[in-house]
Design an enzyme around this catalytic site. Structure first.
Site, PDB file in Angstrom:
ATOM      1  N   HIS A  79      44.361  60.370  -3.644  1.00  0.00           N
ATOM      2  CA  HIS A  79      43.904  59.248  -1.780  1.00  0.00           C
ATOM      3  C   HIS A  79      44.196  60.865  -0.467  1.00  0.00           C
ATOM      4  O   HIS A  79      44.133  60.076   0.259  1.00  0.00           O
ATOM      5  CB  HIS A  79      44.928  58.033  -1.489  1.00  0.00           C
ATOM      6  CG  HIS A  79      43.910  57.594  -1.034  1.00  0.00           C
ATOM      7  ND1 HIS A  79      42.431  56.707  -0.823  1.00  0.00           N
ATOM      8  CD2 HIS A  79      44.668  57.164   0.416  1.00  0.00           C
ATOM      9  CE1 HIS A  79      42.897  56.036   0.155  1.00  0.00           C
ATOM     10  NE2 HIS A  79      43.899  55.696   1.021  1.00  0.00           N
ATOM     11  N   HIS A  81      47.942  48.001  -0.118  1.00  0.00           N
ATOM     12  CA  HIS A  81      48.496  49.537   0.013  1.00  0.00           C
ATOM     13  C   HIS A  81      50.291  49.054  -0.358  1.00  0.00           C
ATOM     14  O   HIS A  81      50.957  47.940   0.118  1.00  0.00           O
ATOM     15  CB  HIS A  81      48.331  49.454   1.520  1.00  0.00           C
ATOM     16  CG  HIS A  81      47.199  49.445   1.948  1.00  0.00           C
ATOM     17  ND1 HIS A  81      46.306  48.386   1.570  1.00  0.00           N
ATOM     18  CD2 HIS A  81      46.737  50.958   1.641  1.00  0.00           C
ATOM     19  CE1 HIS A  81      44.984  48.731   2.377  1.00  0.00           C
ATOM     20  NE2 HIS A  81      45.048  50.083   2.331  1.00  0.00           N
ATOM     21  N   ASP A 112      47.476  51.968  -2.081  1.00  0.00           N
ATOM     22  CA  ASP A 112      47.261  53.144  -1.946  1.00  0.00           C
ATOM     23  C   ASP A 112      47.754  53.184  -0.990  1.00  0.00           C
ATOM     24  O   ASP A 112      48.787  52.769  -0.277  1.00  0.00           O
ATOM     25  CB  ASP A 112      45.844  53.102  -0.839  1.00  0.00           C
ATOM     26  CG  ASP A 112      44.400  52.415  -2.056  1.00  0.00           C
ATOM     27  OD1 ASP A 112      43.494  52.839  -1.450  1.00  0.00           O
ATOM     28  OD2 ASP A 112      44.968  52.288  -3.249  1.00  0.00           O
TER      29      ASP A 112
HETATM   30 NI    NI Z   1      43.666  53.923   2.187  1.00  0.00          NI
END
Ligand code: NI
Length: 423
Positions: free
Chosen positions: A299, A390, A248
């Site tokens: 996102h 991430h 992400d």
């Molecule tokens: Ni995020």
């Protein structure tokens, strides 16, 4: 006394014969031994005191015999003696005879000198000493002497294999009556330097000489390997373990690239939930992710907690990002993930793609510790897991190799979330 001498002579003969027989199988004495002078040295007459000529360093000579530290040699027309220690074994170059006419082999390097024989075209000869002089010293079986170097070329070599049906006798020259110098085992690979009248000159690491060409075959053509291993045609059994890695908040110019590299190493596919403002900054990274075959998810544009926004704002967050993704890679996001995993019906009502959360949170953003990331995955991974990481933290990129190695060992296949969810 005389009887004993006769007896010894007979014994010697038997031993001698058996040595020759052994030589047939292993390595036999060649018909002439060529050595080269290690230093400048004199050649002496039979008294070993009178110097006949002087030979410069690296001159090839024919060694006729050796005894008591002296070698009886022939150099051109001169026969004489050289201390054995001044001679060393010579490694020949193999040259191909190629000329308009069969070149003559002469006793010396003079055009008018005595002729010892002719070399057949396309034979391979051993060349000793310099290959650049006008006349060079060559050996073809018993025929040794000087030949015009223009008649010789470096041969090309072709990979062949000894036929699987029988071992192959290697001979000194291309004749079935010539000395056997060894045997090549069936299926041995060889390099073929020439092929003439049923005879091929072949070379291996240990042996070189002439063999019957019909004892050789061309090796089977190696199948060109596909760049990536072919996927099995049959679908994998349902018991296969699949797992989806997700990254992400990127794309990030450095971290995302490193992650792509590691994924490629394991041929792993993953899903990247990208943030619109980062896509705007680093469109080339998103392209690289997409081109590597990974799935792209939306996102939001600037990672707002959507549940705090008005429906209008939510729509803008989702659609502006989608438009940006489409204009960058030519395709819209195929999945959506809300920042902080925070969503409600107002949000899901706006989605045209699946809303995807996760089953394993590595908390990589919090601890920034590769070991903890690996441990979180190792302890919780199971078939169908979706792992949250991430691609903006260096520690995550540093953990990935171990994560993938661990999961691969456990038998997991790495797929995109859409593939995992069967969409
Ligand atoms: Ni995020």
């Amino acid at each position: 006394m005389r009887k004993i001498l006769y007896f010894l002579l007979i014994v010697f003969c038997i031993v001698g014969v058996s040595l020759v027989n052994n030589g047939r199988v292993h390595a036999a004495a060649p018909s002439a031994t060529i050595k080269i002078t290690a230093i400048e040295t004199g050649v002496f007459d039979e008294t070993l005191k009178q110097k006949v000529i002087t030979l410069s360093k690296a001159t090839p000579v024919i060694v006729l015999s050796e005894a008591d530290g002296w070698a009886k040699i022939q150099y051109k027309t001169v026969i004489g003696y050289i201390p054995s220690e001044y001679l060393m074994s010579a490694t020949p170059q193999y040259m191909l005879v190629q000329a308009k006419e069969e070149p003559l082999v002469r006793v010396t390097n003079k055009q008018e000198s005595e002729i010892k024989g002719k070399l057949h075209l396309n034979t391979i000869v051993e060349l000793y000493g310099s290959a650049t002089a006008d006349f060079v010293f060559v050996k073809y079986g018993r025929l040794v002497g000087f030949v015009n170097q223009q008649a010789l070329v470096k041969p090309a070599s072709k990979a062949m294999i000894v036929k699987s049906s029988a071992d192959l006798v290697v001979r000194e020259i291309a004749s079935s009556s010539s000395t056997e110098i060894g045997v090549l085992r069936k299926n041995s690979p060889v390099k073929m330097l020439t092929n003439l009248k049923g005879w091929a000159f072949v070379k291996t690491d240990k042996l070189s000489g002439y063999v019957l060409t019909n004892g050789l075959v061309t090796p089977p053509v190696e199948k060109e390997k596909p760049e990536k291993p072919e996927k099995p045609v049959n679908p994998k059994p349902a018991t296969d373990k699949k797992i989806a890695l997700t990254f992400d908040d990127g794309p990030h110019p450095k971290v995302t690239r490193q992650i792509l590299k590691t994924l490629e190493k394991y041929e792993a596919k993953a899903t990247f939930f990208v943030v619109g403002q980062e896509v705007k900054e680093h469109p080339e990274i998103l392209k690289a992710v997409y081109n590597a075959g990974h799935e792209i998810g939306n996102h939001t544009f600037n990672h707002e907690r959507l549940t705090t926004l008005t429906p209008e704002e939510i729509k803008k967050q989702i659609q502006s990002t989608d438009t940006l993704i489409k204009s960058t890679i030519g395709q819209r996001a195929t999945v959506f993930r809300p920042p902080y995993g925070s969503y409600d019906e107002t949000i899901t009502d706006q989605l045209n793609v699946p809303n995807v959360l996760w089953t394993i949170d590595t908390l990589d953003w919090k601890h920034r510790d590769p070991e903890k990331t690996v441990l979180a995955v190792k302890e919780h991974a199971k078939n169908g897991s979706i792992i949250l990481m991430h691609d903006i933290h260096q520690a995550t990129a540093d953990a990935l190799d171990d994560v993938l190695a661990t999961l691969q060992k456990q038998g997991f296949e790495f797929v995109t979330v859409s593939e995992l969810l069967g969409k």
